[in-house]
Write a protein that holds these residues in place. Structure first.
Motif, PDB file in Angstrom:
ATOM      1  N   GLN A   1       0.833  -1.194   0.000  1.00 12.99           N
ATOM      2  CA  GLN A   1       0.000   0.000   0.000  1.00 12.99           C
ATOM      3  C   GLN A   1       0.875   1.254   0.000  1.00 12.99           C
TER       4      GLN A   1
ATOM      5  N   THR B   1       6.628   2.180  -0.162  1.00 12.46           N
ATOM      6  CA  THR B   1       5.959   0.924   0.160  1.00 12.46           C
ATOM      7  C   THR B   1       6.929   0.044   0.944  1.00 12.46           C
TER       8      THR B   1
ATOM      9  N   GLY C   1      -4.261   0.822  -3.666  1.00 11.88           N
ATOM     10  CA  GLY C   1      -4.341   1.801  -2.597  1.00 11.88           C
ATOM     11  C   GLY C   1      -5.347   2.895  -2.906  1.00 11.88           C
TER      12      GLY C   1
END
Length: 440
Positions: free
Chosen positions: A49, A69, A130
């Motif tokens: 994400q 990330t 995301g």
């Protein structure tokens, strides 16, 4: 007798006002916010994400999207378009990472998107998953508004400052050094990225380094590795060889971000780059010339006295010859605005200098000033807050400074500034500038 009473009353009111002004003391610094930035080095949990999303300008009609990330296999592309959930365009970027003692960063992604239309909202998604984010590009023409605050940190006061900046309808945020106050504790870079994401993902954040970004460990770790890895600025796009100094343009404003902690003498790469950059400025296309760096050259606060003198000696003649309109610095945890000044004296063809190192740092405010107030100093106050620069047209801009009065934003200083290009100063100094720029 009545006249005597009236005079006595006036004197009493003046003395009372003076006492109140002198007694004005901002509240104590607030504690760092807890945003869960710490991550154990042996934590094997992966997360693709996107987090710590922020955007910056990356040359004409382009912007750089940066994010992190935990999953080292996450891709570095950005999908974007003008409608929510509809991404007609995609751009591939690059990535980096770094280690700092026991700390290992996540995968740091940097992707340039564009060409983009001016003054337009775009929706984007990082790495194919995301949350959806949206950003607004700056306008192509006047008016244009900049939000300004240095020495930001991540305290309760930082939160107030960010809230107030969010209320300001700005196009670009300028930060003259001292971002996260991580000071070697790398997890604080992560918590800072989370703190500023709601604003930094929607408008370009243009930053330069301060002393708290250096994080140098002799023989073990070079300085600025964390800063350079996370906050990539358009140095290559502006012909610079270092992320510590660069330039960019917004509407009719040419902005130079200098490095107080990079070599700056006449034989340095930064000095040579600055000369070349100033030589390319077209004041017909960009009538406003603004410069930012961390350590102020004009400072009547007792804190950090004289620290900017060497850089001032080396570079102020260049800025003066180029007719720089406005110089903004941080470092001193207070606010101060000068008259137009050059070489320590008021000068109608000099720059207005503003110190605004009061965004919300954990170290507190610098309350002690040198008295009497120098003749070049126009306004000074030790408070947390932010500034707003609204460039209305090619000749006039409006500056205002807003203190954090508890958690309310209160305008405490403002003035109109007339561009030097609209005066005779630029024409009068054109020969001087050419001579300095041609000097080997």
């Amino acid at each position: 007798m009545e006249l005597f009473k009236l005079q006595t009353l006036v004197v009493a009111v003046l003395l009372s006002s003076t006492a109140i002004a002198e007694a004005y003391v901002r509240p104590l610094p607030r504690k760092n916010l807890d945003l869960g930035g710490f991550r154990w080095p042996w934590d094997s949990k992966t997360n693709s994400q996107p987090q710590q999303v922020h955007v910056s300008l990356a040359g004409d009609k382009h912007m750089r999207v940066s994010w992190i990330t935990d999953d080292k296999n996450s891709p570095s592309y950005v999908e974007y378009g003008k409608s929510p959930g509809r991404y007609d365009l995609v751009a591939e970027g690059d990535f980096t990472s770094y280690s700092y003692m026991l700390y290992s960063s996540g995968k740091i992604h940097h992707t340039v998107i564009g060409p983009l239309e001016y003054n337009t909202v775009y929706y984007y998604r990082c790495g194919g998953q995301g949350s959806e984010f949206k950003l607004k590009t700056p306008p192509a023409e006047f008016p244009v508004t900049f939000a300004v605050a240095g020495d930001l940190g991540q305290t309760g006061w930082t939160e107030s400052t960010l809230d107030h900046i969010d209320q300001c309808k700005h196009d670009v945020y300028l930060l003259p050094g001292d971002l996260s106050y991580a000071d070697y504790m790398q997890h604080l870079w992560d918590s800072f990225g989370k703190l500023v994401e709601p604003l930094a993902s929607t408008r370009p954040w243009m930053v330069t380094e301060g002393n708290h970004e250096e994080e140098n460990i002799p023989l073990l770790k070079d300085g600025f590795v964390s800063y350079n890895s996370r906050w990539k600025m358009p140095f290559e796009e502006s012909g610079s060889t270092s992320n510590l100094y660069y330039s960019f343009e917004v509407a009719g404003v040419h902005i130079v971000m200098l490095g107080s902690y990079a070599d700056y003498d006449e034989w340095s790469d930064q000095y040579r780059w600055l000369k070349e950059d100033l030589s390319k400025v077209d004041r017909k296309r960009t009538p406003w010339l603004v410069v930012l760096f961390h350590v102020p050259w004009y400072n009547s606060n007792k804190a950090h006295q004289g620290e900017g003198d060497d850089m001032k000696t080396a570079m102020e003649p260049l800025l003066y010859a180029a007719s720089v309109d406005l110089v903004i610095a941080g470092h001193v945890h207070a606010y101060e605005r000068s008259k137009r000044v050059y070489d320590g004296r008021p000068d109608p063809c000099g720059a207005v200098h503003i110190t605004i190192g009061d965004g919300g740092n954990r170290e507190g405010l610098a309350h002690r000033y040198i008295n009497p107030q120098p003749n070049w100093s126009e306004f000074r106050e030790a408070s947390f807050g932010h500034g707003e620069l609204k460039v209305v047209n090619s000749t006039h801009a409006y500056w205002s400074w807003h203190r954090n009065d508890e958690d309310e934003s209160v305008k405490a200083d403002d003035f109109w500034i007339t561009s030097l290009v609209s005066s005779r100063c630029v024409d009068d100094k054109s020969h001087e500038l050419r001579s300095m720029l041609m000097k080997p």
